[in-house]
Design an enzyme around this catalytic site. Structure first.
Site, mmCIF file in Angstrom:
data_model
loop_
_atom_site.group_PDB
_atom_site.id
_atom_site.type_symbol
_atom_site.label_atom_id
_atom_site.label_comp_id
_atom_site.label_asym_id
_atom_site.label_seq_id
_atom_site.Cartn_x
_atom_site.Cartn_y
_atom_site.Cartn_z
ATOM 1 N N PRO A 1 98.672 38.984 53.359
ATOM 2 C CA PRO A 1 97.728 37.959 53.829
ATOM 3 C C PRO A 1 98.063 37.496 55.254
ATOM 4 C CG PRO A 1 98.437 37.479 51.587
ATOM 5 C CD PRO A 1 99.243 38.654 52.044
ATOM 6 N N TRP B 1 94.438 43.593 50.703
ATOM 7 C CA TRP B 1 93.578 44.698 51.154
ATOM 8 C C TRP B 1 94.039 46.043 50.614
ATOM 9 C CZ3 TRP B 1 89.602 42.400 53.050
ATOM 10 C CH2 TRP B 1 89.719 41.319 53.920
ATOM 11 N N SER C 1 98.197 44.169 61.514
ATOM 12 C CA SER C 1 98.631 44.945 62.695
ATOM 13 C C SER C 1 100.125 44.771 62.913
ATOM 14 C CB SER C 1 97.896 44.457 63.949
ATOM 15 O OG SER C 1 96.512 44.495 63.765
ATOM 16 N N GLU D 1 92.228 48.469 68.561
ATOM 17 C CA GLU D 1 93.053 47.889 69.634
ATOM 18 C C GLU D 1 94.471 48.478 69.539
ATOM 19 O OE1 GLU D 1 91.078 45.967 67.555
ATOM 20 O OE2 GLU D 1 89.533 45.873 69.099
ATOM 21 N N ALA E 1 100.831 50.135 50.023
ATOM 22 C CA ALA E 1 100.793 48.663 50.082
ATOM 23 C C ALA E 1 101.693 48.135 51.189
ATOM 24 C CB ALA E 1 101.195 48.086 48.722
ATOM 25 N N GLU F 1 93.744 51.287 58.848
ATOM 26 C CA GLU F 1 94.709 52.300 59.312
ATOM 27 C C GLU F 1 95.017 52.145 60.799
ATOM 28 O OE1 GLU F 1 94.578 55.845 56.068
ATOM 29 O OE2 GLU F 1 95.635 56.028 57.944
ATOM 30 N N GLY F 2 95.223 50.910 61.206
ATOM 31 C CA GLY F 2 95.471 50.592 62.616
ATOM 32 C C GLY F 2 94.160 50.295 63.294
ATOM 33 N N ARG G 1 95.734 58.985 60.510
ATOM 34 C CA ARG G 1 94.567 58.532 61.303
ATOM 35 C C ARG G 1 93.496 59.594 61.438
ATOM 36 N NH1 ARG G 1 98.729 55.226 64.890
ATOM 37 N NH2 ARG G 1 98.603 53.442 63.527
HETATM 38 C C1 LIG Z 1 88.545 47.723 53.375
HETATM 39 C C2 LIG Z 1 89.982 47.652 53.779
HETATM 40 C C3 LIG Z 1 90.905 48.489 53.164
HETATM 41 C C4 LIG Z 1 92.259 48.413 53.504
HETATM 42 N N1 LIG Z 1 93.166 49.183 52.828
HETATM 43 C C5 LIG Z 1 94.508 48.973 53.038
HETATM 44 C C6 LIG Z 1 95.491 49.626 52.226
HETATM 45 O O1 LIG Z 1 95.169 50.409 51.338
HETATM 46 N N2 LIG Z 1 96.799 49.346 52.460
HETATM 47 C C7 LIG Z 1 97.205 48.480 53.427
HETATM 48 O O2 LIG Z 1 98.409 48.275 53.574
HETATM 49 N N3 LIG Z 1 96.296 47.835 54.212
HETATM 50 C C8 LIG Z 1 94.962 48.066 54.051
HETATM 51 N N4 LIG Z 1 94.031 47.398 54.817
HETATM 52 C C9 LIG Z 1 94.484 46.446 55.819
HETATM 53 C C10 LIG Z 1 94.241 46.923 57.237
HETATM 54 O O3 LIG Z 1 95.124 47.960 57.549
HETATM 55 C C11 LIG Z 1 94.386 45.696 58.151
HETATM 56 O O4 LIG Z 1 93.261 44.868 57.923
HETATM 57 C C12 LIG Z 1 94.470 46.074 59.614
HETATM 58 O O5 LIG Z 1 95.685 46.719 59.884
HETATM 59 C C13 LIG Z 1 94.351 44.850 60.535
HETATM 60 O O6 LIG Z 1 95.217 43.842 60.149
HETATM 61 P P1 LIG Z 1 94.659 42.359 59.940
HETATM 62 O O7 LIG Z 1 93.468 42.421 59.075
HETATM 63 O O8 LIG Z 1 95.802 41.532 59.495
HETATM 64 O O9 LIG Z 1 94.203 41.906 61.378
HETATM 65 P P2 LIG Z 1 95.148 41.308 62.518
HETATM 66 O O10 LIG Z 1 96.352 42.139 62.658
HETATM 67 O O11 LIG Z 1 95.309 39.857 62.288
HETATM 68 O O12 LIG Z 1 94.234 41.537 63.792
HETATM 69 C C14 LIG Z 1 93.106 40.711 64.102
HETATM 70 C C15 LIG Z 1 92.546 41.198 65.436
HETATM 71 O O13 LIG Z 1 93.530 41.038 66.462
HETATM 72 C C16 LIG Z 1 93.754 42.276 67.103
HETATM 73 N N5 LIG Z 1 95.160 42.402 67.502
HETATM 74 C C17 LIG Z 1 96.247 42.221 66.726
HETATM 75 N N6 LIG Z 1 97.362 42.468 67.430
HETATM 76 C C18 LIG Z 1 96.973 42.835 68.668
HETATM 77 C C19 LIG Z 1 97.647 43.230 69.862
HETATM 78 N N7 LIG Z 1 98.971 43.331 69.905
HETATM 79 N N8 LIG Z 1 96.918 43.515 70.963
HETATM 80 C C20 LIG Z 1 95.573 43.452 70.922
HETATM 81 N N9 LIG Z 1 94.858 43.083 69.836
HETATM 82 C C21 LIG Z 1 95.552 42.795 68.708
HETATM 83 C C22 LIG Z 1 93.370 43.327 66.068
HETATM 84 O O14 LIG Z 1 93.086 44.569 66.680
HETATM 85 C C23 LIG Z 1 92.175 42.674 65.430
HETATM 86 O O15 LIG Z 1 91.029 42.884 66.198
HETATM 87 C C24 LIG Z 1 92.663 47.512 54.522
HETATM 88 C C25 LIG Z 1 91.725 46.694 55.146
HETATM 89 C C26 LIG Z 1 90.398 46.749 54.787
HETATM 90 C C27 LIG Z 1 89.414 45.837 55.460
#
Ligand SMILES: Cc1cc2nc3c(=O)[nH]c(=O)nc-3n(C[C@H](O)[C@H](O)[C@H](O)COP(=O)(O)OP(=O)(O)OC[C@H]3O[C@@H](n4cnc5c(N)ncnc54)[C@H](O)[C@@H]3O)c2cc1C
Length: 391
Positions: free
Chosen positions: A138, A166, A142, A376, A134, A372-373, A252
């Site tokens: 919200p 998530w 990233s 990008e 975890a 998992e990252g 990864r």
């Molecule tokens: C089905 C599912 C299961 C998941 N399971 C887990 C879990 O078990 N545990 C957990 O902790 N999380 C989990 N996640 C969360 C997942 O790791 C995040 O959704 C992911 O890391 C992206 O974060 P975000 O959704 O906040 O997008 P954001 O970080 O808001 O990114 C939005 C967009 O902006 C881009 N971006 C952000 N920063 C940069 C940068 N510096 N340079 C260029 N582009 C950038 C991203 O690549 C993306 O395209 C899960 C997500 C999903 C959808």
């Protein structure tokens, strides 16, 4: 020669008996136990709790955990072979395995002897169900170092407040590895904690209605004055961010394996459909266009395999393989996206129907480029290392 041995033989590399054993065990389980309900689980989103419990008893939720802690002590190559095998049949189950193994690896590498005895051993023996990792919230994914879930020490207890989002297996996990801010801003202010499932103050949010991997039980978690004993801190206080990164990097390759499994499934379906389906008096497979699409897909998929196995082998040799694990995830997930798209196209209208598994493969594939990252973030890791090495 077993099917697993002949498939692996195609890659032109030697695999140990243990690696082939774990690949075969996962594959037999996937085809015997997961395949019958996979389409239905996708439709209903029902978490495969029984299958996960069985996989726990088989040691597949704690594959990389040392034998002395009750784990299967599978190496990284064995791990990715198992992930691929499970994902060929059910990507939801595969991602549950990925996040459970991520959580287990953290306790294995950073847990105290007492924590490993109390939590890891029963978990590795399959008595705690899945585990959750975890980190995301919200407001940040990233940029995980911006997380706001707080942890304050009150006497001999840590008190957690905040929200996670998530979280795979969040509603079913026997233990959660939770990252929270204990010591001020930035990555240096984050600690990692064991939060047992069912702890008072831990709330389970609504299940996400997702595009794909619909049965992986993705929920939000809330912490409202949620108290855990002080000895539930993992590793050093304020060392949590480094702990998260140390697990996410090697993790990864599991997502690479998961993507390869989805793509293998789609390619097999597309190939056999192309041989059966006739148009203009010929099988689709007789059209050069179809042949080129199949050839490109097989080539990209083999390249993905080789990148993944390179990263897994480097990890097994104790190399951090930061770029190589990112390259494996980046290439495999994007190749998977291209392949599932092409296989839907080969199926024509049928590829757009829930009656055909390629439609599920297409939806299941999309998220591999996000979690998992994001890809990008993988590109950032690869470029950063490249630029550092060349300076
Ligand atoms: C089905 C599912 C299961 C998941 N399971 C887990 C879990 O078990 N545990 C957990 O902790 N999380 C989990 N996640 C969360 C997942 O790791 C995040 O959704 C992911 O890391 C992206 O974060 P975000 O959704 O906040 O997008 P954001 O970080 O808001 O990114 C939005 C967009 O902006 C881009 N971006 C952000 N920063 C940069 C940068 N510096 N340079 C260029 N582009 C950038 C991203 O690549 C993306 O395209 C899960 C997500 C999903 C959808």
């Amino acid at each position: 020669m077993s099917e697993v041995a002949s498939r692996l033989g195609r890659l032109g590399m030697a695999f140990s008996e243990e690696q082939q054993f774990v690949a075969k065990a996962a594959r037999d389980f996937a085809y015997g136990n997961l395949r019958p309900g996979a389409r239905e689980r996708d439709r209903t989103g029902k978490f495969p709790l029984e299958a996960i419990s069985e996989l726990g008893r088989m040691g597949l939720l704690a594959m990389k955990v040392k034998g002395e802690d009750g784990g299967a002590e599978t190496d990284n190559v064995g791990y990715v072979l198992a992930m691929e095998s499970i994902a060929e049949v059910c990507a939801s189950t595969a991602v549950i395995l990925a996040s459970s193994n991520l959580a287990a690896k953290i306790l294995s590498d950073h847990g105290s002897p007492a924590q490993r005895e109390k939590w890891l051993r029963p978990y590795a023996q399959g008595t705690l169900g899945p585990a959750s990792f975890a980190l995301s919230e919200p407001g940040c994914g990233s940029d995980a170092a911006a997380l706001t879930t707080s942890a304050r020490l009150d006497g001999n207890e840590w008190v957690l407040n905040g929200e996670k989002m998530w979280i795979t297996s969040g509603a079913h996990a026997g233990m959660h590895i939770v990252f929270a801010r204990s010591d001020g801003p930035g990555p240096e202010g984050i600690s990692a904690f064991i939060v047992p499932g069912g702890t008072r103050g831990l709330g389970i949010g609504k299940e996400e209605d997702k595009m794909g991997q619909r049965a992986s039980g993705t929920v939000g978690l809330s912490f409202d004055e949620c108290r855990v004993p002080a000895d539930h801190l993992i590793g050093k206080r304020a060392g949590g961010y480094a702990i998260a990164l140390s697990a996410l990097g090697p993790g990864r390759i599991g997502i690479a394996g998961l993507s390869i499994g989805i793509a293998e499934s789609a390619l097999a379906a597309g190939t056999s459909y192309a041989k059966e389906r006739r148009a203009f008096g010929s099988a689709l497979a007789d059209f050069q266009n179809t042949q080129f699409v199949l050839a490109d897909s097989r080539t990209e998929l083999d390249a993905a395999w080789l990148l993944m196995l390179r990263a897994a082998r480097l990890l097994d040799e104790k190399d951090k393989a930061a770029s190589e694990t990112s390259m494996a995830k980046l290439f495999a997930t994007e190749a998977c996206g291209r392949i599932v798209d092409r296989m839907v196209q080969i199926h024509g209208g049928y590829g757009y129907s829930r009656e055909f598994d390629v439609e599920r493969n297409y939806r299941d594939a999309r998220v591999t480029r996000i979690y998992e990252g994001t890809n990008e973030i993988q590109r950032i890791v690869i470029a950063r290392n490249l630029l550092r090495e060349s300076s």
